[in-house]
Design a protein around this motif. Sequence first.
Motif, PDB file in Angstrom:
ATOM      1  N   MET A   1       0.849  -1.195   0.000  1.00  0.00           N
ATOM      2  CA  MET A   1       0.000   0.000   0.000  1.00  0.00           C
ATOM      3  C   MET A   1       0.879   1.238   0.000  1.00  0.00           C
ATOM      4  N   LYS A   2       0.484   2.292  -0.818  1.00  0.00           N
ATOM      5  CA  LYS A   2       1.276   3.514  -0.990  1.00  0.00           C
ATOM      6  C   LYS A   2       0.530   4.680  -0.398  1.00  0.00           C
ATOM      7  N   HIS A   3       1.137   5.461   0.522  1.00  0.00           N
ATOM      8  CA  HIS A   3       0.504   6.593   1.217  1.00  0.00           C
ATOM      9  C   HIS A   3       1.099   7.916   0.737  1.00  0.00           C
ATOM     10  N   LEU A   4       0.168   9.028   0.550  1.00  0.00           N
ATOM     11  CA  LEU A   4       0.591  10.425   0.256  1.00  0.00           C
ATOM     12  C   LEU A   4      -0.158  11.335   1.203  1.00  0.00           C
ATOM     13  N   SER A   5       0.506  12.027   2.147  1.00  0.00           N
ATOM     14  CA  SER A   5      -0.153  12.907   3.135  1.00  0.00           C
ATOM     15  C   SER A   5       0.476  14.298   3.121  1.00  0.00           C
ATOM     16  N   LYS A   6      -0.386  15.334   3.464  1.00  0.00           N
ATOM     17  CA  LYS A   6       0.086  16.747   3.501  1.00  0.00           C
ATOM     18  C   LYS A   6      -0.696  17.506   4.547  1.00  0.00           C
ATOM     19  N   ASN A   7      -0.022  18.286   5.397  1.00  0.00           N
ATOM     20  CA  ASN A   7      -0.699  19.098   6.433  1.00  0.00           C
ATOM     21  C   ASN A   7      -1.416  20.263   5.799  1.00  0.00           C
ATOM     22  N   ALA A   8      -2.625  20.511   6.246  1.00  0.00           N
ATOM     23  CA  ALA A   8      -3.390  21.693   5.776  1.00  0.00           C
ATOM     24  C   ALA A   8      -2.817  22.941   6.407  1.00  0.00           C
ATOM     25  N   LEU A   9      -3.349  24.139   5.993  1.00  0.00           N
ATOM     26  CA  LEU A   9      -2.838  25.422   6.486  1.00  0.00           C
ATOM     27  C   LEU A   9      -2.960  25.529   7.977  1.00  0.00           C
ATOM     28  N   LEU A  10      -4.002  24.954   8.540  1.00  0.00           N
ATOM     29  CA  LEU A  10      -4.213  25.090   9.979  1.00  0.00           C
ATOM     30  C   LEU A  10      -3.775  23.844  10.746  1.00  0.00           C
ATOM     31  N   GLY A  11      -3.162  22.940  10.061  1.00  0.00           N
ATOM     32  CA  GLY A  11      -2.616  21.744  10.742  1.00  0.00           C
ATOM     33  C   GLY A  11      -3.656  20.750  11.146  1.00  0.00           C
ATOM     34  N   SER A  12      -4.874  20.855  10.619  1.00  0.00           N
ATOM     35  CA  SER A  12      -5.948  19.971  11.068  1.00  0.00           C
ATOM     36  C   SER A  12      -6.462  19.068   9.975  1.00  0.00           C
ATOM     37  N   THR A  13      -5.873  19.125   8.779  1.00  0.00           N
ATOM     38  CA  THR A  13      -6.404  18.346   7.673  1.00  0.00           C
ATOM     39  C   THR A  13      -5.266  17.560   7.036  1.00  0.00           C
ATOM     40  N   SER A  14      -5.511  16.309   6.742  1.00  0.00           N
ATOM     41  CA  SER A  14      -4.511  15.466   6.058  1.00  0.00           C
ATOM     42  C   SER A  14      -5.212  14.707   4.959  1.00  0.00           C
ATOM     43  N   LEU A  15      -4.514  14.514   3.880  1.00  0.00           N
ATOM     44  CA  LEU A  15      -5.068  13.805   2.736  1.00  0.00           C
ATOM     45  C   LEU A  15      -4.325  12.487   2.563  1.00  0.00           C
ATOM     46  N   THR A  16      -5.085  11.397   2.320  1.00  0.00           N
ATOM     47  CA  THR A  16      -4.473  10.070   2.138  1.00  0.00           C
ATOM     48  C   THR A  16      -5.051   9.447   0.897  1.00  0.00           C
ATOM     49  N   PHE A  17      -4.202   9.050   0.011  1.00  0.00           N
ATOM     50  CA  PHE A  17      -4.626   8.397  -1.233  1.00  0.00           C
ATOM     51  C   PHE A  17      -4.235   6.923  -1.162  1.00  0.00           C
ATOM     52  N   LYS A  18      -5.175   6.055  -1.481  1.00  0.00           N
ATOM     53  CA  LYS A  18      -4.922   4.606  -1.466  1.00  0.00           C
ATOM     54  C   LYS A  18      -5.036   4.077  -2.871  1.00  0.00           C
ATOM     55  N   ASP A  19      -4.047   3.220  -3.194  1.00  0.00           N
ATOM     56  CA  ASP A  19      -4.101   2.615  -4.513  1.00  0.00           C
ATOM     57  C   ASP A  19      -5.258   1.649  -4.594  1.00  0.00           C
ATOM     58  N   THR A  37     -11.904  25.946   3.899  1.00  0.00           N
ATOM     59  CA  THR A  37     -12.600  27.233   3.793  1.00  0.00           C
ATOM     60  C   THR A  37     -13.473  27.476   5.012  1.00  0.00           C
ATOM     61  N   LYS A  38     -14.206  26.421   5.445  1.00  0.00           N
ATOM     62  CA  LYS A  38     -15.067  26.578   6.624  1.00  0.00           C
ATOM     63  C   LYS A  38     -14.235  26.873   7.868  1.00  0.00           C
ATOM     64  N   THR A  39     -13.062  26.276   7.932  1.00  0.00           N
ATOM     65  CA  THR A  39     -12.211  26.491   9.102  1.00  0.00           C
ATOM     66  C   THR A  39     -11.702  27.948   9.151  1.00  0.00           C
ATOM     67  N   VAL A  40     -11.258  28.501   7.982  1.00  0.00           N
ATOM     68  CA  VAL A  40     -10.763  29.880   7.939  1.00  0.00           C
ATOM     69  C   VAL A  40     -11.876  30.871   8.266  1.00  0.00           C
ATOM     70  N   ASP A  41     -13.075  30.661   7.691  1.00  0.00           N
ATOM     71  CA  ASP A  41     -14.200  31.562   7.972  1.00  0.00           C
ATOM     72  C   ASP A  41     -14.547  31.549   9.450  1.00  0.00           C
ATOM     73  N   GLN A  42     -14.502  30.378  10.057  1.00  0.00           N
ATOM     74  CA  GLN A  42     -14.841  30.283  11.473  1.00  0.00           C
ATOM     75  C   GLN A  42     -13.824  31.035  12.324  1.00  0.00           C
ATOM     76  N   ARG A  43     -12.548  30.988  11.948  1.00  0.00           N
ATOM     77  CA  ARG A  43     -11.525  31.682  12.723  1.00  0.00           C
ATOM     78  C   ARG A  43     -11.677  33.204  12.614  1.00  0.00           C
ATOM     79  N   PHE A  44     -12.019  33.689  11.408  1.00  0.00           N
ATOM     80  CA  PHE A  44     -12.270  35.130  11.265  1.00  0.00           C
ATOM     81  C   PHE A  44     -13.449  35.565  12.107  1.00  0.00           C
TER      82      PHE A  44
END
Length: 389
Positions: A1-19, A37-44
């Motif tokens: 199994m191959k994993h690809l992950s990246k931290n979102a701008l606010l450190g609360s979101t990660s993306l995982t792709f599975k073959d 987008t919902k997270t940024v609007d809520q912080r403002f």
Amino acid sequence: MKHLSKNALLGSTSLTFKDGGEDDPADIVTKALEDLTKTVDQRFADLEEKADTTKLSERLDKIEAKANRAKGDLAEDDDAAAEVEKKAFGNYLRLGGAISEDDRKAMTVASDEQGGYLAPAEMSTEFIRDLVETSPIRTVASVRSIGAPSVKYPKRTGVTNAQWEGEAEESEESNVPFGQVEVTARKLMTHVDVSNELLSDSGGAAEAEVRLALAEDFGQKEGVAFVNGTGAGQPEGLLVNPDIEEFANGATGAISESALVSMMYDLPAMYRNAGTWMMNGTTLGVLRTLRDADGRFLWQPSLQAGQPETLLGRPVVEAVDMPDIAENAFPIIYGDFNGYRIVDRLAMSILVNPYLLATKGLTRIHATRRVGGRVIQAARFRKLKMAVS
């Protein structure tokens, strides 16, 4: 199994792709962006709720209350003070050191010996000045420029004495009498002392206004001399020259229309046909009401734009320096004004001397004008005298 992950701008979101997974990667990215987008609007929104604007509102309220507060009876009115200073400044330009004590107090910045003057805090480049009327005699007289203190004009004072002689009779000798007329350039001069503070604070406007005042004064003074000058230290005036023939009006209080006609036609035709009337505005107003024996006005309006109005068919020049209608006065003169010569030796010369009164904080502006005037052919003129005979 191959994993690809990246931290979102606010450190609360990660993306995982599975073959081989059932979820479409594009749907996964879209959903992640929506969550971000919902997270940024809520912080403002949270920041806006937490912001404390109470102090800012209180400060604005204080400023508004202070601006709306009514002035007391003793409060200084800046506009009124500026008007007082402007008026005092104008008086100083016209009168120099002869201003009133109130004007001096309005302009004095110190009580020291120099007694400097303060120009208004806000100075307009426009000056309010009274009208200065000058004689228009230069527009009709003969004007020349000279390069010497005076100019002499040769003058023939008579003709030869030819005689009718019979056959074989000898002719008699004749003499041609000559003379000369000298026109001297007279000197007109004055000076003005101006405070250095006034010159610097006005940005050049004060000096320009002084120059204009000098030009107006010189123009007015020479106009007076051309009409009433004594000829001693000043130009000779038209009304002063004793060789110009006087023509009696026949009355002392009212101008006679018949006297005007007689005076005009008393001149030789060559001079009469080139003649011009000269009088002041008051006399002119009286003449506009005069009629001839057939009820027609002696005064005729101009029939074409740019052409002068006429009296008995000849143009009229209004000269403020001519006298009013009064007993033994000469309110009207008529003739060919080429018989009056004006000579210019030196145009108005301005000399600025900042050193003479430097210890007093003053600059002296000298002005000089050299001009002469004289009647060179009195036979070209007639003047009306308000007398019975």
